[in-house]
Design an enzyme around this catalytic site. Sequence first.
Site, PDB file in Angstrom:
ATOM      1  N   GLU A 155     -36.949 -35.645  13.150  1.00  0.00           N
ATOM      2  CA  GLU A 155     -38.142 -35.110  12.492  1.00  0.00           C
ATOM      3  C   GLU A 155     -39.161 -36.224  12.215  1.00  0.00           C
ATOM      4  O   GLU A 155     -40.361 -36.008  12.310  1.00  0.00           O
ATOM      5  CB  GLU A 155     -37.769 -34.374  11.197  1.00  0.00           C
ATOM      6  N   TYR A 166     -43.487 -29.872   5.068  1.00  0.00           N
ATOM      7  CA  TYR A 166     -42.982 -29.430   6.377  1.00  0.00           C
ATOM      8  C   TYR A 166     -41.661 -30.134   6.717  1.00  0.00           C
ATOM      9  O   TYR A 166     -40.664 -29.494   7.063  1.00  0.00           O
ATOM     10  CB  TYR A 166     -44.001 -29.689   7.510  1.00  0.00           C
ATOM     11  N   ASP A 180     -45.681 -26.066  10.832  1.00  0.00           N
ATOM     12  CA  ASP A 180     -46.320 -27.161  11.573  1.00  0.00           C
ATOM     13  C   ASP A 180     -47.353 -26.530  12.508  1.00  0.00           C
ATOM     14  O   ASP A 180     -47.582 -25.311  12.449  1.00  0.00           O
ATOM     15  CB  ASP A 180     -45.277 -27.994  12.335  1.00  0.00           C
TER      16      ASP A 180
END
Length: 357
Positions: free
Chosen positions: A44, A127, A145
């Site tokens: 991520e 997020y 996102d």
Amino acid sequence: MTPPATRDNFVPALLAWFDAHQRPMPWRARAGQTPNPYHVLLSEAMLQQTQVATVVPYFLRFIDAFPTIDALARANEQQVLRLWQGLGYYSRAHNLLKAARMVVERFDGMVPRTVDELLTLPGVGRYTAGAIASIAYDTHAPILDGNVVRVLCRIDALRRDPRDKAVQFQLWARAESLLPDCRTGDFNQSMMELGATVCTPKNPSCLICPVQQMCRAHAQGIQDRIPPAKQTKPLKAERRWVFCVQRCDGKYLIEQRPPIGRWAGMWQFISVEAATDMITPAVARAACGYALKGLTPLATVHHTLTHRQYQFDAYRGTAKARANAISPRRWATLAEMEELPFSKPQLAIRKRLGESE
Ligand code: SF4
């Protein structure tokens, strides 16, 4: 009349499609396996502003060098920056290292499971926290996102600008309203996957879309106009002079950038803002601290970032220098520089220098 997308019709259609069509990614758990939270955190961090194909080799090199979050926490910043070299947005690398150390110190080496705890880690926003919590632990957390925003705006034929704060609020609520009680991580990934591979910004593949039946933008034929195009501002132009100064033993003078700001902690040839159009020996001497002989142009490198466009005009020259350079400067051969993190434009200059030797 197109039925609205709900948990009951949207989730099963999307998950069935995801099960059949998801792209294999090295950080994704295979069927029957439990995701590795460290791999999810690392991926991520790398995927922010960056495409999957670019991230894959970096991810593999990272887990090879740092197989666990403890190993990463013990790494030094230069090792991490060197492995991140070329991936850009280097604040992510600094934050990742700080986050790994925090996980080891405050969470006993276990990546946190809740959004609130994840939000305490450097570089982790709403997020990223939702993505890590849901993908690693199936925690009930929505994500939003760019890909998810596009899918949500289109299925609801929402024409307003998703960058607007009130619209963001609405979209977070909408993402939550669709979130299933189980397979939350798969659902979040399937939304991103749909946006990345089918509901693309231009020419979405509506004919093969698993949620076409409940997509209002498609029903109205306005999918290409949603979300509305962003007003682009002209990029700010910046020009730098770069001096590749070589001394008699063949080594070059390089300097480390300050610990904060763009390309923080990385290395470069002596670089200064180009204050005038013409380079002069006096300017070169003031920048490098040495009178340079044989100052000649080496290369011009252009580099574009989100808000800026850089032009680096690189020169090479020799200096009659014997003394050691003072930190943050040092002398190094091209081979020694291989071990140090350099930004992309400085790497391009280094490459040109190597070719010219
Ligand atoms: Fe996107 Fe088209 Fe699918 Fe609608 S039908 S979600 S616009 S790909």
